[in-house]
Design a protein around this motif. Sequence first.
Motif, PDB file in Angstrom:
ATOM      1  N   PRO A 121      -7.191  -4.598 -15.336  1.00  0.00           N
ATOM      2  CA  PRO A 121      -5.880  -5.219 -15.113  1.00  0.00           C
ATOM      3  C   PRO A 121      -5.287  -4.805 -13.778  1.00  0.00           C
ATOM      4  O   PRO A 121      -5.809  -3.937 -13.072  1.00  0.00           O
ATOM      5  N   ALA A 122      -4.148  -5.421 -13.457  1.00  0.00           N
ATOM      6  CA  ALA A 122      -3.429  -5.047 -12.242  1.00  0.00           C
ATOM      7  C   ALA A 122      -2.876  -3.625 -12.394  1.00  0.00           C
ATOM      8  O   ALA A 122      -2.708  -3.108 -13.503  1.00  0.00           O
ATOM      9  N   LEU A 123      -2.605  -2.988 -11.267  1.00  0.00           N
ATOM     10  CA  LEU A 123      -2.000  -1.656 -11.291  1.00  0.00           C
ATOM     11  C   LEU A 123      -0.639  -1.720 -11.978  1.00  0.00           C
ATOM     12  O   LEU A 123       0.072  -2.724 -11.891  1.00  0.00           O
ATOM     13  N   GLY A 124      -0.274  -0.618 -12.654  1.00  0.00           N
ATOM     14  CA  GLY A 124       0.976  -0.635 -13.402  1.00  0.00           C
ATOM     15  C   GLY A 124       1.713   0.685 -13.364  1.00  0.00           C
ATOM     16  O   GLY A 124       1.738   1.381 -12.346  1.00  0.00           O
ATOM     17  N   SER A 125       2.288   1.055 -14.515  1.00  0.00           N
ATOM     18  CA  SER A 125       3.182   2.212 -14.573  1.00  0.00           C
ATOM     19  C   SER A 125       2.478   3.523 -14.230  1.00  0.00           C
ATOM     20  O   SER A 125       3.084   4.432 -13.669  1.00  0.00           O
ATOM     21  N   TYR A 126       1.182   3.622 -14.550  1.00  0.00           N
ATOM     22  CA  TYR A 126       0.462   4.858 -14.233  1.00  0.00           C
ATOM     23  C   TYR A 126       0.470   5.104 -12.729  1.00  0.00           C
ATOM     24  O   TYR A 126       0.683   6.228 -12.266  1.00  0.00           O
ATOM     25  N   THR A 127       0.235   4.046 -11.959  1.00  0.00           N
ATOM     26  CA  THR A 127       0.242   4.167 -10.504  1.00  0.00           C
ATOM     27  C   THR A 127       1.613   4.589 -10.003  1.00  0.00           C
ATOM     28  O   THR A 127       1.739   5.449  -9.120  1.00  0.00           O
ATOM     29  N   VAL A 128       2.674   4.001 -10.577  1.00  0.00           N
ATOM     30  CA  VAL A 128       4.034   4.336 -10.151  1.00  0.00           C
ATOM     31  C   VAL A 128       4.363   5.779 -10.504  1.00  0.00           C
ATOM     32  O   VAL A 128       4.957   6.513  -9.707  1.00  0.00           O
ATOM     33  N   GLN A 129       3.962   6.223 -11.706  1.00  0.00           N
ATOM     34  CA  GLN A 129       4.267   7.597 -12.120  1.00  0.00           C
ATOM     35  C   GLN A 129       3.542   8.619 -11.260  1.00  0.00           C
ATOM     36  O   GLN A 129       4.068   9.698 -11.005  1.00  0.00           O
ATOM     37  N   ARG A 130       2.348   8.298 -10.813  1.00  0.00           N
ATOM     38  CA  ARG A 130       1.620   9.229  -9.942  1.00  0.00           C
ATOM     39  C   ARG A 130       2.346   9.406  -8.611  1.00  0.00           C
ATOM     40  O   ARG A 130       2.216  10.443  -7.960  1.00  0.00           O
ATOM     41  N   ALA A 131       3.114   8.402  -8.221  1.00  0.00           N
ATOM     42  CA  ALA A 131       3.883   8.494  -6.978  1.00  0.00           C
ATOM     43  C   ALA A 131       5.314   8.928  -7.236  1.00  0.00           C
ATOM     44  O   ALA A 131       6.158   8.868  -6.351  1.00  0.00           O
TER      45      ALA A 131
END
Length: 258
Positions: A121-131
Amino acid sequence: MNRSTQASLLLLLGGALLWISVFSADFTNYVKPGFRPLLILAGAMLTVLGVAVPAAERRRRRRTALTPAALEEELHMARLLGREPVIPSSAAAHEEHQHEPVRMAWLLAVPVATIFLIAPPALGSYTVQRAEHAPAPPPPSVVDADLPPLKPDGVNDLSIGEFAGRAWSAPASLKGKSVRLTGFAVPSAGGWHLARLRIGCCAADAQTMKVTVKGAPAPAPDSWVRVTGTWIPAARTAVPALAAAQVEPVDAPGAPYE
């Protein structure tokens, strides 16, 4: 790597590109929508090459193969001269020394099979939380003079990028205005964010764009919602905040990135 393996990998890769760009919109999970024609062209070229390679190999083998009469003549001459006969190596003999490279080459098919079977899938909340703890991104390239005035009455539909740009570079344009933003929910300590990811080329260069939502319970992580509310004044270096008046679930957009 023998020709058959090369052709199979080219067909798999070409088919995968055509699958995600022609028969579905999954390619938007990885690149911008404008890249669709290039993906279709690349997929078509790889598919044509995958068909052409074995055809060319068959023609080459026919040209190099010895006829029975030529083979008999070469064996006769070799016996007369006391030397080893010169016989073109067959495909089987050629491939005998290539079993290990071929096995390794098939590992290249793993990412292609992943697209067919799993479709990440497209990038989501995990990517945002890592940043989450990274420095705030610089404001989008928004110039005050290029910002159209918002409607004083009614709701203004904005992208998260534009809302953040106004909050950072032209906060006066948001005062007292009702805005509506669409994005996915990201849990955060003491609240939640509404977020989108902005890409310049592909998902590898994604930049987080987020807004802190106040006054509404947090939806499920990664669920897409539309939030209507008003801007909460804050320091220009802070994550922009929105006082929510309404939160409604929506379907994920066809193009998930801004």
